[in-house]
Design an enzyme around this catalytic site. Structure first.
Site, PDB file in Angstrom:
ATOM      1  N   GLU B  29       0.841  -1.190   0.000  1.00  0.00           N
ATOM      2  CA  GLU B  29       0.000   0.000   0.000  1.00  0.00           C
ATOM      3  C   GLU B  29       0.878   1.243   0.000  1.00  0.00           C
ATOM      4  OE1 GLU B  29      -2.167  -0.881   3.560  1.00  0.00           O
ATOM      5  OE2 GLU B  29      -3.091  -2.654   2.642  1.00  0.00           O
ATOM      6  N   LEU B  58      -6.164  -1.798  -1.419  1.00  0.00           N
ATOM      7  CA  LEU B  58      -5.953  -1.817   0.029  1.00  0.00           C
ATOM      8  C   LEU B  58      -6.528  -3.086   0.658  1.00  0.00           C
ATOM      9  CD1 LEU B  58      -6.352   1.373   2.153  1.00  0.00           C
ATOM     10  CD2 LEU B  58      -6.262  -0.931   3.094  1.00  0.00           C
ATOM     11  N   GLU B  60      -4.716  -6.485   2.867  1.00  0.00           N
ATOM     12  CA  GLU B  60      -3.505  -7.255   3.199  1.00  0.00           C
ATOM     13  C   GLU B  60      -3.631  -8.719   2.807  1.00  0.00           C
ATOM     14  OE1 GLU B  60      -4.978  -5.069   5.152  1.00  0.00           O
ATOM     15  OE2 GLU B  60      -3.483  -3.474   5.255  1.00  0.00           O
ATOM     16  N   GLN B  82       2.018  -2.098   5.902  1.00  0.00           N
ATOM     17  CA  GLN B  82       2.309  -0.701   6.236  1.00  0.00           C
ATOM     18  C   GLN B  82       2.771  -0.527   7.692  1.00  0.00           C
ATOM     19  OE1 GLN B  82      -0.771   2.418   5.333  1.00  0.00           O
ATOM     20  NE2 GLN B  82       0.691   2.732   3.663  1.00  0.00           N
ATOM     21  N   PHE B  83       2.078  -1.185   8.621  1.00  0.00           N
ATOM     22  CA  PHE B  83       2.479  -1.158  10.034  1.00  0.00           C
ATOM     23  C   PHE B  83       2.203  -2.519  10.639  1.00  0.00           C
ATOM     24  CE2 PHE B  83       1.927   3.365   9.296  1.00  0.00           C
ATOM     25  CZ  PHE B  83       2.938   3.944  10.044  1.00  0.00           C
ATOM     26  N   ASP B  84       3.029  -2.886  11.645  1.00  0.00           N
ATOM     27  CA  ASP B  84       2.895  -4.158  12.353  1.00  0.00           C
ATOM     28  C   ASP B  84       1.455  -4.563  12.654  1.00  0.00           C
ATOM     29  OD1 ASP B  84       2.568  -2.224  14.583  1.00  0.00           O
ATOM     30  OD2 ASP B  84       4.750  -2.125  14.474  1.00  0.00           O
ATOM     31  N   GLY B  85       0.670  -3.620  13.197  1.00  0.00           N
ATOM     32  CA  GLY B  85      -0.681  -3.949  13.646  1.00  0.00           C
ATOM     33  C   GLY B  85      -1.646  -4.239  12.508  1.00  0.00           C
ATOM     34  N   PHE B  86      -1.201  -4.024  11.278  1.00  0.00           N
ATOM     35  CA  PHE B  86      -2.079  -4.263  10.120  1.00  0.00           C
ATOM     36  C   PHE B  86      -1.709  -5.549   9.385  1.00  0.00           C
ATOM     37  CE2 PHE B  86      -1.853   0.542  10.342  1.00  0.00           C
ATOM     38  CZ  PHE B  86      -2.885   0.602  11.264  1.00  0.00           C
ATOM     39  N   PRO B  89      -5.063  -8.770   9.025  1.00  0.00           N
ATOM     40  CA  PRO B  89      -5.957  -9.168   7.927  1.00  0.00           C
ATOM     41  C   PRO B  89      -5.308 -10.207   7.000  1.00  0.00           C
ATOM     42  CG  PRO B  89      -6.057  -6.806   8.263  1.00  0.00           C
ATOM     43  CD  PRO B  89      -4.927  -7.316   9.130  1.00  0.00           C
ATOM     44  N   HIS B 129       0.209   0.849  15.737  1.00  0.00           N
ATOM     45  CA  HIS B 129       1.377   1.301  14.978  1.00  0.00           C
ATOM     46  C   HIS B 129       2.687   0.993  15.703  1.00  0.00           C
ATOM     47  CE1 HIS B 129      -1.836   3.478  13.001  1.00  0.00           C
ATOM     48  NE2 HIS B 129      -1.012   3.794  12.010  1.00  0.00           N
TER      49      HIS B 129
END
Ligand SMILES: Cc1ncc(C[n+]2csc(CCOP(=O)(O)OP(=O)(O)O)c2C)c(N)n1
Ligand SMILES: [Mg+2]
Lengths: 393, 324
Positions: B29, B58, B60, B82-86, B89, B129
């Site tokens: 992304e 968009l 994952e 984009q960030f660890d917490g994402f 999915p 994040h």
């Protein structure tokens, strides 16, 4: 047979294609009939044979499971036209991503029943080399294989573009990919993402959903208010809805879709409306959730019977042909049974080697530990094994 | 030798991999025109084209799922989350598919997908994040996990992950993206799946990785001022773990402290402690100690400094170890 409608539904319709109706009468469709114009008696017999042999293998596998020779079986009965008709339209180089009930599809593409049954005997999670027949493996996590199909399709398009840019000769028939999944799986989020990705990248992929009206015990009306084919429009590509028990409609629609896909016009979706005539798996009991009269009604729509009637009445094919298919089926089933009983189970330590492609320190350490531990029992094991040839059968 | 930030080193590593192998492609992304939210892939779309640097839709699961199909087709996709917490999915695709396809296919298929995840906290951001989910993936057989702590490793591990025939997750220390270090473009670091002794010492060992390696080194330096000689190991690979290097160090020092940003409970520190205790029981002068985050969702930025282990918490653990 129309599915029950969810209350409060805002209708969204796609016409349902049928070329060979329940009475064995052929209907003309200006768009789709040309795709099966060339289907003569010989080809119809071939289609029938594939459907009938798949059904015979299915029956044999069910009985093997009942006799404790398979850990599980997933019957395909009722879905032969949807599977054979769609697979028939593919080229040998088109990659297939099956779900787990597409036995007739994988057989048509060259996977041997004995290879497939290794999975259901509990010997492997795979069973064949996907690169040999361009048929990927069964995937048990519903819908998970569908984004893979899209990615593979993106790759075929990238390869073709790269070859063209390099001035290389490219095949006149661009590769296409077919992703199979069910009405239940259609609800999984990965189907949505797959369709978005496929649409964005014009991926040469066919989404082929077999709507067999049930996801184990949950009826289709719980998954969707509208035919699944209508969803394609929301992603900006064509969705076709066909009578999935009409082999001519399935074949025509799939040929039409693959043509379009090969022209680079992006993905297409086909919803084949069919019926799971048997249990979900050999571990299931459909009497708990569906009515006998529904089963009986769909029973009258059996895809094999419809094609048999058409072959007999319109193409004057006689008993000799049907008897020969029955005999071939019997031989195939006998051979399959023998293959299954002769299967040699894998040894546990092989699975250390399969976990990773490259050398791995933890795998090496744990394999050594495990072999060392097993070696402690070796002499006893040898005794137990002696003279018990075929003990695994 | 070049001086590069970790972010620029990853960029250079990816670029070199793309140059050397036309099958390498990047997906994620905002990684194309924008160059990623951390600019790690800056300039690569211009250089290699939009067909090799994909600004994906968009999703994952879609990114990792299509990367798997591309890998089955012969590509070597590198996905940026984009960030660890994402990452979550895509959790299904990573753990049930990516990790298992090689085994499922009895070795017939390989899926050399690389997944880059900027991870870790203390960046003053909002929820999701700042997480360190490495243990969730280390627990999944079929995956490999790398965690570079410096520019040299960042440069080479990016390429080594892509070359590896197994799926590799790279946890990138996002709060150190701007940390500069020497990069030797001619001298690859050796086996990426090995640990490195980054400071030698005699009386205790600290094992750390990624963003906590500089903290561990600072702790060893502070201990030296107190007259203590502390060894620091940069674990580098979180799956597999190079237990030989860690065990050899503990046999020498007799004390082990493991520091990670992830919560202590169920973290990789427990695995390391158990293995070392089994292998070097008679060398231990003190119980193996772990310094990690607490068992709560990552807290808001205002209080995150109390959650993530810092220099003082590592020093306190060293004191406790020496007190035995
Ligand atoms: C992600 C996931 N959830 C649940 C299951 C358990 N399960 C196996 S088959 C099935 C129903 C699938 O229905 P459908 O997609 O319509 O396919 P069909 O079985 O009718 O061919 C369920 C719930 C699974 N395999 N994967
Ligand atoms: Mg179903």
């Amino acid at each position: 047979m129309a599915a029950k409608m969810h209350p409060g539904t805002v209708e969204s319709a796609v016409p349902r294609l049928q070329l060979l109706d329940e009475q064995g009468t052929v209907h003309e469709d200006p768009t789709f009939s040309p795709f099966v114009e060339d289907v003569d008696t010989v080809e119809l017999k071939g289609l029938y044979r594939s459907m009938a042999l798949a059904r015979r293998v299915d029956e044999e596998a069910t009985s093997l499971q009942r006799q404790g020779q398979l850990v599980l079986w997933v019957p395909l009965r009722g879905q032969e036209a949807a599977q054979v008709g769609s697979a028939w339209a593919t080229e040998p180089t088109d990659r297939i991503y099956p779900s787990y009930r597409e036995h007739a599809v994988v057989f048509h593409r060259g996977v041997k029943p004995g290879e497939l049954l290794q999975l259901f005997r509990g010997h492997t999670a795979g069973g064949w080399d996907p690169n040999e027949h361009h048929v990927n493996l069964y995937t048990m996590v519903l819908a998970s294989q569908v984004p893979h199909a899209v990615g593979y399709a993106m790759g075929t398009a990238l390869d073709r573009k790269a070859a063209e840019d390099a001035g290389e000769q490219v095949s006149e028939t661009p590769e296409a990919v077919v992703a199979y999944y069910g009405d239940g799986a259609s609800t999984e989020g990965e189907i949505h993402e797959s369709m978005v990705f496929a649409a964005s990248y014009d991926a040469p992929v066919l989404f082929f959903v077999q709507n067999n009206q049930w996801a184990i015990s949950v009826p289709f009306s719980t998954q969707s208010r509208v035919p699944l084919a209508t969803r394609a429009a929301g992603y900006g590509f064509e969705g076709l809805r066909v009578d999935g028990n009409d082999i001519l409609a399935v074949l025509a629609a799939t040929r039409y879709a693959l043509d379009k896909i090969r022209r680079g016009e992006g993905p297409v979706m086909i919803e084949a409306e069919t019926y799971r005539m048997g249990a979900h798996t050999t571990a299931d009991d459909p009497t708990k959730y569906r009515q006998r009269d529904e089963e009986e009604q769909w029973g009258t729509l059996d895809p094999l019977e419809r094609l048999e009637m058409f072959l007999r009445e319109t193409h004057h094919v006689g008993d000799e042909f049907f008897d020969s298919v029955t005999n071939e089926g019997r031989e195939m089933a006998d051979e399959l049974r023998a293959d299954v009983l002769a299967m040699v189970p894998p040894t546990f330590d092989e699975f250390f080697d399969k976990a990773y492609a490259d050398p791995h320190s933890l795998i090496d350490a744990e394999r050594a530990e495990c072999l060392d531990y097993q070696a402690g029992f070796a002499p006893q094991d040898d005794q137990d094994d002696s003279g018990s040839e075929g003990a695994h059968a | 030798m070049k001086q590069l930030t970790i972010a620029k080193a990853i960029n250079a590593g990816l670029s070199r991999a793309m140059e050397e192998n036309p099958k390498v492609m990047l997906m994620g992304e905002d990684i194309g025109s924008l160059g990623g939210v951390y600019r790690v892939t800056e300039g690569l779309k211009d250089r290699y084209g939009a067909h090799r640097v994909l600004d994906t839709p968009l999703g994952e699961a879609g990114i990792v799922g299509t990367a798997i199909g591309l890998a089955e087709r012969g590509y070597r996709p590198v996905c940026e989350i984009q960030f660890d917490g994402f990452t979550f999915p895509a959790f299904n695709q990573i753990t049930t598919q990516l990790a298992k396809i090689h085994a499922r296919s009895d070795g017939n298929l390989t899926v050399p997908v690389t997944i880059r995840i900027p991870y870790g906290g203390v960046i003053g951001s909002v929820e999701h994040h700042s997480e360190s989910p490495e243990a969730l993936f280390a627990h999944t057989a079929g995956l490999r996990i790398l965690a570079p702590s410096n520019a040299q490793d960042a440069y080479w591990m990016s390429q080594q992950a892509i070359e590896c025939n197994d799926p590799v997750i790279i946890f990138e220390p996002k709060r150190r993206y701007w940390l500069k270090g020497d990069v030797d473009e001619n001298q690859p670091t050796g086996d990426p799946f090995s640990a490195a002794v980054v400071r030698e010492g005699q009386e205790a060992t600290i094992v750390a990785w990624g963003p906590l390696v500089p903290v561990a080194l600072a702790a060893a330096e502070a201990a030296r001022e107190d007259g203590r000689s502390v060894e620091v190991i940069d674990l580098r690979s979180l799956s597999p773990i190079d237990f030989d290097t860690v065990t050899a160090s503990v046999r020498k020092t007799g004390r082990l402290i493991i520091a990670h940003e992830a919560p202590t409970f169920g973290g990789l520190g427990g695995e390391i402690a158990a293995r070392v205790t089994e292998r070097a029981f008679y060398s231990l002068e003190a119980p193996v100690l772990r310094v990690g985050a607490f068992h709560m969702p990552y807290p808001p930025a205002a209080v995150e400094e109390h959650y993530v282990p810092d220099l003082d918490r590592v020093l306190e653990a060293l004191d406790r170890s020496f007190a035995y």
